[in-house]
Design an enzyme around this catalytic site. Structure first.
Site, short mmCIF file in Angstrom:
data_model
loop_
_atom_site.label_atom_id
_atom_site.label_comp_id
_atom_site.label_asym_id
_atom_site.label_seq_id
_atom_site.Cartn_x
_atom_site.Cartn_y
_atom_site.Cartn_z
N TRP A 83 46.19 24.48 42.48
CA TRP A 83 45.74 23.79 41.27
C TRP A 83 46.83 23.71 40.21
CZ3 TRP A 83 42.02 20.59 41.84
CH2 TRP A 83 40.99 20.85 42.74
N ASP A 152 44.13 26.54 32.39
CA ASP A 152 43.11 26.01 33.29
C ASP A 152 42.24 27.19 33.69
OD1 ASP A 152 41.55 25.18 35.36
OD2 ASP A 152 43.15 24.25 36.52
N LYS A 176 31.49 25.46 38.17
CA LYS A 176 31.81 26.68 38.91
C LYS A 176 31.03 27.89 38.37
CE LYS A 176 35.75 24.65 40.95
NZ LYS A 176 37.01 24.01 40.61
C1 LIG Z 1 37.98 23.03 40.77
C2 LIG Z 1 39.20 23.17 40.01
C3 LIG Z 1 39.80 22.08 39.34
C4 LIG Z 1 39.25 20.69 39.44
O1 LIG Z 1 38.01 20.63 38.82
P1 LIG Z 1 37.16 19.28 38.87
O2 LIG Z 1 35.96 19.58 38.05
O3 LIG Z 1 36.83 19.02 40.32
O4 LIG Z 1 37.99 18.20 38.31
C5 LIG Z 1 40.92 22.32 38.58
N1 LIG Z 1 41.44 23.55 38.46
C6 LIG Z 1 40.91 24.62 39.09
C7 LIG Z 1 41.52 25.97 38.91
C8 LIG Z 1 39.78 24.46 39.89
O5 LIG Z 1 39.24 25.52 40.51
#
Ligand SMILES: *Cc1c(COP(=O)(O)O)cnc(C)c1O
Length: 341
Positions: A83, A152, A176
């Site tokens: 990511w 992030d 999540k």
């Molecule tokens: C899932 C994830 C993303 C992408 O998220 P979306 O909602 O699918 O755009 C970005 N960064 C991390 C660390 C993730 O786990």
């Protein structure tokens, strides 16, 4: 569950939250209460904006450089897996995205040492991925940064305490640890805002979204609603600290099963850097991985195939997964090892 009970009657209106206007009073009041709860639950500094945006964390990979790179044209990134790499790749379309530390050489088995002297003091920000969802490694502390810090926190926000005031921007999509897909939380220190790059659409301009309280256009009202209920639930159970204790127990249990299997299950992340949210592992005898995922599914354990980029297996044990469920998975893993090891 409350979502089901209220599906046809939101806040006594006799209408579904999907039918009422996002500018109607009951919805606006719910949204305001949710924002206040979010600020309490995460300890968001009062001068920070709380934005609820669309496009997922993935769009933030671009939206952030679009809003922050105007003056400097350069940003620093810490590379810890899939990511963070995608985030840096996206930013490189708008300016320079420098990798200042990486654990690629050791197979992403750790958070790399971050040498502050490598941080470019002229960069607009330093970006890191708090929890690498595919590789299963996690920061224990935010990196010390002399420049604005961007995080992030997609797969970890609300699963453990995070000092928001140590950051200037934190983003996470809701699906999540805090609800369903369709809304992305962005916590933003307005002091770091730059003019957006030329051509930035209004909907992607942080200042405009802040001025409009994220209601420039119709938001994903149902996702906001589920996020609001999740926040109420988090406050009811005692807050993020309580969830963190449970999540530590859950992950410890699975790492113990892996480490006690003496090489039957393998997780390559060094103990200090292991994620409490995502536990990737694989079975050394390769053809057993698919059998494991299939047998697990037949026994009610879903989604154990590893991320498509890494293969193998992975247990994602977000807030919604109970300790009981993880205990049952641990027992299933031990049983599978007994019968196939
Ligand atoms: C899932 C994830 C993303 C992408 O998220 P979306 O909602 O699918 O755009 C970005 N960064 C991390 C660390 C993730 O786990």
């Amino acid at each position: 569950m409350q979502v089901r009970d209220e599906l046809l009657d939101f806040a006594g209106t006799g209408l579904s939250v999907m039918e009422i206007s996002h500018r109607s009073q009951p919805f606006m009041e719910f949204a305001q209460r949710s924002e206040a709860a979010l600020r309490r639950v995460l300890g968001v500094p009062s001068d920070y904006h709380v934005l609820l945006l669309q496009g997922g964390s993935y769009l933030q990979f671009s939206q952030i450089p679009m809003n922050l790179l105007h003056k400097t044209n350069t940003a620093d990134y810490i590379h810890t897996g899939l990511w963070s790499e995608q985030a840096a790749n996206a930013a490189s379309q708008y300016g320079e995205a420098r990798i200042i530390a990486s654990s690629c050489d050791t197979g992403f088995d750790r958070i790399p040492e971050i040498n502050e002297s490598n941080i470019n003091l002229d960069a607009a920000y330093l970006h890191y991925t708090e929890n690498e969802t595919a590789q299963g490694l996690q920061f224990s502390e935010p990196p010390a940064s002399p420049i604005p810090l961007v995080c992030d926190a997609c797969s970890s926000l609300m699963s453990k305490p995070l000092d928001i005031s140590a950051h200037d921007l934190v983003y996470a999509s809701a699906q999540k640890n805090m609800g369903i897909a369709g809304v992305t939380v962005v916590l933003l220190n307005p002091a770091i805002l730059d003019k957006p790059l030329p051509g930035t659409p209004q909907a992607l301009d942080f200042s405009i979204q802040a001025k409009k309280q994220s209601l420039l256009n119709t938001p994903s009202t149902f996702s906001w609603y589920v996020l609001g209920l999740t926040l109420e639930w988090i406050e009811r159970v005692g807050g993020v600290n309580v969830l963190h204790e449970i999540n530590k127990k859950k992950s410890k249990l699975l790492y113990e099963v892996i480490d006690q299997s003496e090489g039957f299950y393998i997780n390559n992340v060094l103990p200090d850097y292991r994620s409490i949210n995502n536990i990737p592992f694989y079975i050394s005898e390769n053809n057993l991985n698919i059998l494991f995922a299939d047998t697990a599914q037949k026994n009610g354990f879903h989604g154990l195939k590893g991320h498509q980029s890494t293969g193998g297996l992975r247990a994602s044990i977000y807030n919604a997964v109970t300790l009981d469920a993880v205990q049952a998975l641990g027992e299933f893993m031990r049983e599978f090892e007994r019968t196939h090891g």
